[in-house]
Design an enzyme around this catalytic site. Structure first.
Site, PDB file in Angstrom:
ATOM      1  N   GLU A   1       0.843  -1.193   0.000  1.00 26.54           N
ATOM      2  CA  GLU A   1       0.000   0.000   0.000  1.00 26.54           C
ATOM      3  C   GLU A   1       0.883   1.250   0.000  1.00 26.54           C
ATOM      4  O   GLU A   1       1.912   1.298   0.681  1.00 26.54           O
ATOM      5  CB  GLU A   1      -0.883  -0.012   1.243  1.00 26.54           C
ATOM      6  CG  GLU A   1      -1.809   1.188   1.359  1.00 26.54           C
ATOM      7  CD  GLU A   1      -2.563   1.207   2.677  1.00 26.54           C
ATOM      8  OE1 GLU A   1      -3.668   1.777   2.712  1.00 26.54           O
ATOM      9  OE2 GLU A   1      -2.045   0.659   3.679  1.00 26.54           O
TER      10      GLU A   1
ATOM     11  N   CYS B   1      -4.685  -3.198   4.091  1.00 24.52           N
ATOM     12  CA  CYS B   1      -4.283  -2.684   5.397  1.00 24.52           C
ATOM     13  C   CYS B   1      -5.393  -2.767   6.462  1.00 24.52           C
ATOM     14  O   CYS B   1      -5.724  -3.848   6.923  1.00 24.52           O
ATOM     15  CB  CYS B   1      -3.770  -1.252   5.247  1.00 24.52           C
ATOM     16  SG  CYS B   1      -2.687  -0.731   6.619  1.00 24.52           S
TER      17      CYS B   1
ATOM     18  N   LYS C   1     -10.353   0.555  -1.353  1.00 21.90           N
ATOM     19  CA  LYS C   1     -10.254   0.288   0.081  1.00 21.90           C
ATOM     20  C   LYS C   1     -11.519   0.739   0.810  1.00 21.90           C
ATOM     21  O   LYS C   1     -11.972   1.870   0.663  1.00 21.90           O
ATOM     22  CB  LYS C   1      -9.032   0.998   0.659  1.00 21.90           C
ATOM     23  CG  LYS C   1      -8.768   0.705   2.129  1.00 21.90           C
ATOM     24  CD  LYS C   1      -7.488   1.402   2.588  1.00 21.90           C
ATOM     25  CE  LYS C   1      -7.171   1.116   4.044  1.00 21.90           C
ATOM     26  NZ  LYS C   1      -5.944   1.842   4.480  1.00 21.90           N
TER      27      LYS C   1
END
Length: 502
Positions: A82, A218, A185
């Protein structure tokens, strides 16, 4: 010296997720790259598109080198972290020069390397596509995406005032350069530059060598969407670009990456950033049966690291918390009239991970104790190894409730931790090293089937638990002995996803 550990071990514990017999029929070679990102020194100042490209091409040059190296080692897929191309700490305005519009591969069939002029301002996608094509492997990267959205007078509309969405995005290019997946995301972590997509995206892609891979990023790993839904749809290989800031004693990078792989019964390809100032390090290739991982330590050179491993293709469905009945019990006594039955121990409250844990100290060379936070109780049987000469202090901790710092989510946690000092008030603080070796059975009765087990040793050594059992009544047992390093943390990390929004 960089810590590099490769574990390829036979199953030494009860893996109760519905697998029987040989768990795989074939293997493939995967690579992840922990990248020391070249940063924009002043990310809050807007730059031109040309300047942004000049910056990103420095990181792309590193990616090119690592993709070539991975391919030479037989990798069929490589994962980059990321924020690895652009960096972080941008504002919504200052990231504008870095943005590219990424077509939806479910709508548009596009190979940027072959058709570079089809869409405007897609230089990064073109370079990633050609990288995949040149080295004949799947390339997974993270980059910022801009998508137009209709301005509406409806105050509930998620369309920003400037009429566009800006997303933190994973892209996947097939070995011939075709764009095959795009994922936005869902769970942002203090990311001013980006928007949350209007609806959670459940994105996977097919490969000829390992079937389906699922995508998330993440902070997503701590939440239900998209990872649990991917799992429920039978996806057993997960890809995880991250820029993870380590937090001991429960959420170090490799510790929770490993815990998720074990708890969900999946493969996880995790690529992290390397940035010492932000305490970012820790990447790996994890299966339920072993791990290849890297975690830098204080004083190590701040540099990237490529990990390559041959791993099994996981087949068939796996269920969180599926019961596999065993002929023998874990050995823990569950009744108050049992010999040496644990009594409520003398407890105290200390902060761990910003949460008020109830703790009980481990006294003596062996013991049997219980600690409760309300009605949620954790039990422990332990014995210190005879060779242990240390007088390090340990405690059993229990917590149930909402975690509310740097994110809001509901947890139930049982954890054995080494305390930072000789006083009880130090229990729950960050510790990296330990000398004490413990044989133990850790157990809790959870209100969720989503429980993630981990055993973290001194200097970030991951232990493969000897036995993990999940039963119908919510009881989860983690048993381990003969540790190879001093124990830092043994943890059962339960997530109560259904309570997150209450």
């Amino acid at each position: 010296m960089l810590l590099y550990v490769a574990l390829h071990v036979a199953l030494a514990f009860t893996f109760s997720f519905g697998q029987t017999g040989t768990p795989w029929d074939s293997t493939y070679v995967a690579a992840v790259y922990e990248h020391r990102v070249i940063l924009n020194p002043d990310p809050h100042v807007p730059v031109s598109r040309l300047e942004a490209l000049r910056h990103m091409r420095k990181n792309l040059a590193v990616y090119e080198e690592q993709a070539a190296l991975a391919a030479r080692q037989g990798a069929q897929i490589v994962v980059f972290p990321e924020d690895g191309l652009h960096g972080f700490n941008f504002s919504r305005a200052s990231i504008s020069g870095y943005l590219e519009t990424i077509p939806d591969p479910q709508v548009d069939t596009w190979n940027p390397c072959v058709e570079p002029e089809r869409f405007n301002s897609t230089e990064v996608q073109q370079q990633l596509s050609c990288m995949a094509r040149r080295h004949n492997l799947y390339v997974v990267a993270n980059m910022p995406d801009v998508q137009p959205c209709p301005l509406k007078s409806d105050p509930t509309s998620s369309c920003p005032a400037d009429g566009r969405w800006q997303f933190n995005t994973n892209v996947v290019f097939r070995s011939d350069g075709l764009l095959v997946a795009r994922y936005h995301k869902q769970n942002l972590y203090f990311e001013e530059a980006f928007d949350t997509p209007p609806q959670p995206e459940i994105i996977s892609f097919d490969t000829p060598f390992a079937g389906k891979f699922g995508l998330f990023i993440c902070f997503d790993i701590l939440f239900y969407e998209p990872k649990v839904t991917l799992h429920e749809r039978g996806v057993r290989q997960m890809i995880f670009p991250t820029a993870w800031m380590n937090q001991l004693p429960l959420l170090d990078s490799v510790q929770f990456q490993r815990a998720f792989s074990l708890g969900a019964g999946v493969t996880l390809l995790a690529a992290n950033i390397r940035n010492d100032r932000l305490i970012m390090t820790g990447s790996g290739i994890y299966t339920p049966f072993g791990a290849t991982y890297h975690h830098a330590q204080s004083g190590d050179p701040e540099e990237g690291r490529l990990l390559v491993a041959r791993i099994p293709v996981l087949g068939g469905a796996a269920e969180y918390g599926k019961v596999e009945e065993t002929a023998t019990d874990s050995g823990y006594c569950h009744h108050d009239d049992c010999p040496s039955s644990p009594l409520p121990s003398s407890t105290f409250t200390s902060t761990m991970m910003y949460d008020p844990f109830k703790f009980a100290l481990l006294n003596g060379t062996e013991g049997n104790l219980r600690v409760c936070d309300g009605t949620f109780c954790c039990r422990l049987q332990f014995q210190r190894s005879p060779q242990t000469k240390s007088d390090e202090l340990y405690a059993l901790g229990a917590f149930t409730g909402k975690h509310t710092v740097n994110g809001v989510y509901a947890v139930q946690v049982c954890a054995v931790v080494r305390c930072a000092g000789s006083k009880a008030s130090s229990c729950g603080q960050e510790v990296e090293e330990a000398e004490t070796q413990l044989d133990f059975v850790l157990e809790g009765e959870f209100a969720s089937k989503y429980v993630y087990p981990s055993v973290l040793g001194s200097r970030y050594i991951l232990e493969q638990p000897q036995r993990v059992e999940k039963n119908k009544d919510g009881r989860v047992t983690l048993k381990h002995s003969n540790t190879t390093a001093g124990l830092v943390t043994a943890c059962l990390y339960g997530r109560l996803y259904h309570l997150d929004n209450e």
